[in-house]
Design a protein around this motif. Structure first.
Motif, mmCIF file in Angstrom:
data_model
loop_
_atom_site.group_PDB
_atom_site.id
_atom_site.type_symbol
_atom_site.label_atom_id
_atom_site.label_comp_id
_atom_site.label_asym_id
_atom_site.label_seq_id
_atom_site.Cartn_x
_atom_site.Cartn_y
_atom_site.Cartn_z
ATOM 1 N N LEU A 111 0.840 -1.201 0.000
ATOM 2 C CA LEU A 111 0.000 0.000 0.000
ATOM 3 C C LEU A 111 0.875 1.251 0.000
ATOM 4 C CD1 LEU A 111 -2.803 1.321 0.114
ATOM 5 C CD2 LEU A 111 -2.710 1.138 2.608
ATOM 6 N N ASP A 112 0.728 2.036 -1.084
ATOM 7 C CA ASP A 112 1.442 3.304 -1.265
ATOM 8 C C ASP A 112 0.522 4.407 -0.725
ATOM 9 O OD1 ASP A 112 2.339 5.704 -2.295
ATOM 10 O OD2 ASP A 112 2.585 4.984 -4.347
ATOM 11 N N THR A 113 0.785 4.880 0.495
ATOM 12 C CA THR A 113 -0.142 5.857 1.082
ATOM 13 C C THR A 113 0.040 7.254 0.485
ATOM 14 O OG1 THR A 113 1.326 6.377 2.946
ATOM 15 C CG2 THR A 113 -0.265 4.586 3.278
ATOM 16 N N GLY A 114 1.253 7.544 -0.017
ATOM 17 C CA GLY A 114 1.476 8.837 -0.656
ATOM 18 C C GLY A 114 0.563 9.022 -1.864
ATOM 19 N N ALA A 115 0.214 7.901 -2.519
ATOM 20 C CA ALA A 115 -0.670 7.989 -3.694
ATOM 21 C C ALA A 115 -2.018 8.600 -3.315
ATOM 22 C CB ALA A 115 -0.867 6.603 -4.310
ATOM 23 N N ALA A 116 -2.497 8.318 -2.100
ATOM 24 C CA ALA A 116 -3.799 8.848 -1.675
ATOM 25 C C ALA A 116 -3.712 10.362 -1.452
ATOM 26 C CB ALA A 116 -4.259 8.151 -0.402
ATOM 27 N N TYR A 117 -2.614 10.801 -0.812
ATOM 28 C CA TYR A 117 -2.446 12.253 -0.616
ATOM 29 C C TYR A 117 -2.320 12.942 -1.974
ATOM 30 C CZ TYR A 117 -1.994 11.644 4.408
ATOM 31 O OH TYR A 117 -2.259 11.358 5.726
ATOM 32 N N ARG A 118 -1.595 12.296 -2.878
ATOM 33 C CA ARG A 118 -1.440 12.875 -4.221
ATOM 34 C C ARG A 118 -2.791 12.923 -4.945
ATOM 35 N NH1 ARG A 118 3.704 13.045 -6.529
ATOM 36 N NH2 ARG A 118 5.352 12.470 -5.065
ATOM 37 N N ALA A 119 -3.550 11.832 -4.850
ATOM 38 C CA ALA A 119 -4.848 11.778 -5.546
ATOM 39 C C ALA A 119 -5.798 12.825 -4.965
ATOM 40 C CB ALA A 119 -5.452 10.383 -5.416
ATOM 41 N N PHE A 120 -5.712 13.035 -3.651
ATOM 42 C CA PHE A 120 -6.581 14.054 -3.050
ATOM 43 C C PHE A 120 -6.155 15.457 -3.509
ATOM 44 C CE2 PHE A 120 -7.890 16.881 0.467
ATOM 45 C CZ PHE A 120 -9.252 16.830 0.187
ATOM 46 N N ALA A 121 -4.842 15.676 -3.624
ATOM 47 C CA ALA A 121 -4.370 16.982 -4.135
ATOM 48 C C ALA A 121 -4.870 17.180 -5.570
ATOM 49 C CB ALA A 121 -2.841 17.031 -4.087
ATOM 50 N N TRP A 122 -4.789 16.114 -6.375
ATOM 51 C CA TRP A 122 -5.274 16.172 -7.768
ATOM 52 C C TRP A 122 -6.764 16.548 -7.784
ATOM 53 C CZ3 TRP A 122 -9.197 13.582 -10.245
ATOM 54 C CH2 TRP A 122 -9.223 13.672 -11.635
ATOM 55 N N PHE A 123 -7.539 15.874 -6.929
ATOM 56 C CA PHE A 123 -8.986 16.089 -6.871
ATOM 57 C C PHE A 123 -9.307 17.536 -6.461
ATOM 58 C CE2 PHE A 123 -13.001 15.515 -4.340
ATOM 59 C CZ PHE A 123 -13.830 15.238 -5.410
ATOM 60 N N ALA A 124 -8.583 18.023 -5.443
ATOM 61 C CA ALA A 124 -8.824 19.395 -4.972
ATOM 62 C C ALA A 124 -8.526 20.393 -6.094
ATOM 63 C CB ALA A 124 -7.973 19.679 -3.736
ATOM 64 N N LEU A 125 -7.434 20.166 -6.818
ATOM 65 C CA LEU A 125 -7.095 21.074 -7.924
ATOM 66 C C LEU A 125 -8.142 21.005 -9.034
ATOM 67 C CD1 LEU A 125 -3.199 20.595 -8.181
ATOM 68 C CD2 LEU A 125 -4.442 22.566 -7.241
ATOM 69 N N GLU A 126 -8.605 19.789 -9.340
ATOM 70 C CA GLU A 126 -9.647 19.631 -10.370
ATOM 71 C C GLU A 126 -10.902 20.428 -10.029
ATOM 72 O OE1 GLU A 126 -8.025 18.011 -13.227
ATOM 73 O OE2 GLU A 126 -10.154 17.436 -13.396
ATOM 74 N N ARG A 127 -11.200 20.496 -8.734
ATOM 75 C CA ARG A 127 -12.404 21.215 -8.293
ATOM 76 C C ARG A 127 -12.157 22.700 -8.100
ATOM 77 N NH1 ARG A 127 -16.582 17.753 -6.005
ATOM 78 N NH2 ARG A 127 -17.222 19.431 -4.619
ATOM 79 N N GLY A 128 -10.942 23.129 -8.407
ATOM 80 C CA GLY A 128 -10.623 24.554 -8.316
ATOM 81 C C GLY A 128 -10.462 25.050 -6.884
ATOM 82 N N VAL A 129 -10.163 24.120 -5.961
ATOM 83 C CA VAL A 129 -10.013 24.507 -4.548
ATOM 84 C C VAL A 129 -8.676 25.214 -4.354
ATOM 85 C CG1 VAL A 129 -9.701 23.537 -2.219
ATOM 86 C CG2 VAL A 129 -11.454 22.602 -3.750
ATOM 87 N N ASP A 130 -8.700 26.255 -3.523
ATOM 88 C CA ASP A 130 -7.456 26.929 -3.136
ATOM 89 C C ASP A 130 -6.823 26.061 -2.041
ATOM 90 O OD1 ASP A 130 -5.471 28.423 -2.014
ATOM 91 O OD2 ASP A 130 -6.652 30.261 -1.816
ATOM 92 N N THR A 131 -5.745 25.346 -2.384
ATOM 93 C CA THR A 131 -5.202 24.348 -1.450
ATOM 94 C C THR A 131 -4.486 24.983 -0.250
ATOM 95 O OG1 THR A 131 -3.266 24.131 -2.873
ATOM 96 C CG2 THR A 131 -4.998 22.461 -3.134
#
Ligand SMILES: Nc1ncnc2c1ncn2[C@@H]1O[C@H](COP(=O)(O)OP(=O)(O)OP(=O)(O)O)[C@@H](O)[C@H]1O
Ligand SMILES: Nc1ccn([C@@H]2O[C@H](COP(=O)(O)O)[C@@H](O)[C@H]2O)c(=O)n1
Length: 240
Positions: free
Chosen positions: A46-66
């Protein structure tokens, strides 16, 4: 029910897999070494960094100010995440979108620490990692990240800090990335470690965690060193 019959709870309760927790700084070899170790032992990965990365991707896709923790937290209920645990190949999905490649983009590497510092994000993903590790079907799983030995799986049977000098990590990483200069790669690695270290401790080993320093080891020697720790730890635990 007669006395000799096993209770439904005992007969149906799933075997808890052996958990190997591995942490370390960026470029220390966590994912490549953990994957190889899992393959050799017939364990999941289990690569847990992938989940943080995927969440960052999702936030950017939704135009969220991270940089806005509240806006980032408000995005969590919509984050529909799936990852495989097969070390020979795992897809990372957000909803129906395969983001396996997209999350490796430098844009995501530059953003991920901002979402990873939000406590609600960490709590959400920590719970997810624990359930993925327990639900996978193999007898063991290697879980790698930054806070696995300390927060996600502090009771894991085997806990390892995989490290290497900054110089070695940067040299290895820049060999992989041909689209950026060695200086840019080094600077990005350094600033990500600096940002992540403010939130979780992964530069030194917590109590009971074994350090494997791969600075002077090649890839195969590092895999062997990790497997040695697993063998020693599990043998010792079975005698305790
Ligand atoms: N002992 C080693 N000797 C030489 N190269 C190594 C060694 N360990 C790992 N590598 C290589 O170093 C690079 C970085 O490894 P890897 O991507 O697994 O690191 P990581 O810790 O998961 O990084 P990140 O946290 O940034 O995702 C890879 O190209 C990997 O093959
Ligand atoms: N347990 C973890 C794992 C990762 N992070 C954050 O995700 C980033 C990407 O991780 P990689 O392993 O893919 O490099 C990392 O820089 C951290 O911000 C984390 O916080 N905890």
């Amino acid at each position: 029910m007669t006395f000799s019959e096993p209770s439904p709870a005992a007969s149906e309760s799933p075997q808890v897999p052996l958990i190997v927790a591995i942490d370390g700084p960026a470029g220390s070899g966590k994912s490549s070494v953990s994957k190889a170790v899992a393959r050799r032992l017939g364990y999941g990965f289990l690569d847990t960094g992938a989940a943080y990365r995927a969440f960052a991707w999702f936030a950017l896709e939704r135009g969220v100010d991270t940089s806005e923790a509240e806006a980032v937290t408000a995005t969590l209920p919509y984050f529909d995440y799936t990852i495989g645990t097969d070390p020979d190949g795992y897809a990372v999905l957000v909803g129906d979108t395969d983001v396996t490649e997209a999350i490796r983009d430098p844009r995501i590497s530059a953003t991920v620490s901002a979402v990873a510092r939000v406590p609600e994000v960490r709590a959400f993903l920590t719970a997810l990692f624990r359930s993925i590790a327990r639900e996978q079907p193999l007898p063991g799983i290697v879980v790698e990240g930054r806070d696995i030995t300390t927060v996600v799986e502090p009771e894991a049977e085997v806990r390892i800090l995989l490290t290497a000098s900054e110089e070695a990590r940067m040299a290895r990483r820049s060999l992989e990335i041909s689209t950026q200069s060695a200086e840019t790669v080094a600077e990005q690695l350094r600033s990500r470690d600096a940002a992540d270290s403010k939130v979780v401790e992964f530069m030194s080993a917590a109590d009971g965690v074994t350090t494997v320093d791969s600075t002077h080891l090649d890839f195969e020697q590092t895999i062997d060193a990790v497997i040695d720790v697993i063998t020693t730890r599990t043998a010792r635990n079975s005698h305790d």
